[in-house]
Design an enzyme around this catalytic site. Structure first.
Site, short mmCIF file in Angstrom:
data_model
loop_
_atom_site.label_atom_id
_atom_site.label_comp_id
_atom_site.label_asym_id
_atom_site.label_seq_id
_atom_site.Cartn_x
_atom_site.Cartn_y
_atom_site.Cartn_z
N TYR A 63 -8.09 -15.05 17.60
CA TYR A 63 -6.74 -14.86 17.02
C TYR A 63 -6.07 -16.18 17.61
CZ TYR A 63 -8.00 -9.82 15.80
OH TYR A 63 -8.51 -8.82 15.33
N PRO A 210 -4.96 -0.12 9.04
CA PRO A 210 -4.81 1.28 8.32
C PRO A 210 -3.56 1.30 7.20
CG PRO A 210 -3.80 1.03 10.82
CD PRO A 210 -4.57 -0.19 10.40
N LEU A 211 -2.84 0.37 7.37
CA LEU A 211 -1.78 0.17 6.08
C LEU A 211 -2.36 -0.64 5.16
CD1 LEU A 211 1.11 0.01 8.54
CD2 LEU A 211 0.46 2.00 7.28
N ARG A 213 -3.38 -3.71 5.19
CA ARG A 213 -2.92 -5.13 5.31
C ARG A 213 -1.45 -5.19 4.86
NH1 ARG A 213 -7.41 -7.88 7.05
NH2 ARG A 213 -9.45 -6.76 6.15
N GLY A 214 -0.94 -4.03 5.16
CA GLY A 214 0.76 -4.21 4.65
C GLY A 214 0.90 -3.60 3.21
N PHE A 215 -0.13 -3.49 2.71
CA PHE A 215 0.26 -2.99 1.17
C PHE A 215 0.88 -1.50 1.21
CE2 PHE A 215 -1.31 -0.53 -2.33
CZ PHE A 215 -0.92 -1.26 -3.58
N PHE A 216 0.39 -0.66 2.14
CA PHE A 216 0.93 0.62 2.09
C PHE A 216 2.40 0.88 2.66
CE2 PHE A 216 -3.46 1.84 1.61
CZ PHE A 216 -3.43 2.34 0.22
N SER A 217 2.73 -0.21 3.44
CA SER A 217 4.21 -0.36 4.01
C SER A 217 5.16 -1.05 3.05
CB SER A 217 3.97 -0.69 5.35
OG SER A 217 3.34 -1.87 5.41
N GLY A 219 4.27 -2.40 -0.25
CA GLY A 219 3.89 -2.23 -1.63
C GLY A 219 3.52 -3.51 -2.33
#
Length: 347
Positions: A63, A210-211, A213-217, A219
């Site tokens: 990273y 778990p999200l 890569r941001g999609f579920f937080s 959209g």
């Protein structure tokens, strides 16, 4: 399980490691999801997470490369290190812009020494092989990791994106404490083989991204915010032809979340928390507001009917697009078997 500032504690694996039931993925602070974020802001975020009861911090030498470990080293000075369980990883490096995976003993040792120096500590709590080197028997890599445990440089060993046979062979050399896998409502291919294998062997499960890569937080609109350095813009699931379909999943999850009085992201995290007491999601964020929301997911309770509905919505077949592109796909658990130990000869 005991509570700590509202975040319960959990046993990760069967080797004695105890962590917060939700961790903090630190990658996006320094790499891959746009330009590095301001150091002072990220240190405040890390301190806020710890004060809120989040104690499992996840980083890697790739990273940055290296800059995220340096950031954590600075953030954990002055007694903060005593309050956390710190996880880092080795095994991936970029050479002339090309990704290489390494598991040879000399590299394992050099990588660990480098991480210890950047983190400014004497011992790493949980040290993962970030990706499996398919040219070297896992027994060889594990042999060196075992030595590092015996020398007190690492406490516990983990694997990331490892196949069932690799996990079993590694565990036979030295107990594996945790396996890190991408697991979310739109990454469920690990449920058939990898998760049961971990449970059979008493290995903890750390769910990264778990999200989604941001999609579920955020959209589908998340794609509008991608910086030019954000690697997510190249992933198949975020391509227009797949995103249009996947948007329907997000919309239904949003409807269920509204009925539950939580956010879609909290619902997605709560679904993972309901998978079992051996699962620790490590959502990443660079904003304190989002961190607080993610912690709120721990108090969202789901009924068996709600779990079943979420799973039918987001089945492996129901999501369009692979989770990685062609190059990265070759480094996932499905392609991580290593050669037989008996046939390997050091160069």
């Amino acid at each position: 399980m005991a509570e700590s500032n509202g975040v319960r504690r959990m046993k990760l694996g069967s080797q004695g490691l105890e962590v917060s039931a939700q961790g903090l993925g630190c990658m996006g602070m320094s790499a891959f999801y746009g330009p590095p974020k301001p150091e002072e802001d990220m240190i405040k975020l890390i301190h806020h997470a710890i004060n809120s009861g989040i104690t499992l911090l996840d980083t890697s030498d790739i990273y940055g490369p290296h800059t995220n470990e340096v950031l954590l080293g600075k953030a954990l000075k002055g007694g903060w290190i005593e309050k956390v369980e710190l996880a880092s990883k080795f095994g991936v490096r970029f050479v002339d812009g090309t990704r290489e995976v390494h598991g040879e003993p000399a590299y394992v040792r050099a990588a660990c020494e480098g991480s210890l120096k950047r983190l400014d500590i004497d011992c790493i709590d949980l040290y993962y092989q970030h990706r499996v080197d398919t040219n070297i028997p896992i027994e060889v890599t594990m042999g060196e990791l075992k030595k590092l445990v015996e020398e007190g440089k690492i406490k516990y060993i983990g694997l990331s994106e490892a196949s069932e046979s690799t996990i079993r062979r590694a565990h036979a050399v030295h107990p594996i404490t945790a396996v890190q896998i991408e697991w979310s409502l739109w990454a469920r291919d690990v449920e058939e083989v990898i998760v049961p294998t971990c449970r059979e062997l008493g290995i903890g499960i750390v769910a990264y991204c778990p999200l989604g890569r941001g999609f579920f937080s955020s959209g589908p609109k998340i794609t509008e915010k991608f910086a030019k350095e954000d690697q997510r813009q190249y992933y198949p699931r975020f391509q227009p032809e797949n995103l249009e379909h996947n948007k329907q999943i997000y919309e239904r999850i949003s409807e269920i979340a509204a009925l539950k009085g939580c956010t879609p992201g909290q619902l997605a995290l709560a679904w993972l928390h309901h998978q079992g007491d051996d699962v620790c999601p490590i959502p990443g964020t660079t904003k304190i507001e989002n961190l607080n929301q993610n912690i709120g997911a721990l108090s969202v309770k789901l009924t068996p009917e709600e779990m079943a509905e979420l799973e039918s919505l987001a089945s492996e077949e129901g999501v369009k697009g692979d989770r990685y592109g062609d190059v990265s796909r070759s480094y996932t658990w499905k392609n991580s078997d290593t050669p037989p130990f008996s046939s390997w000869k050091p160069e």
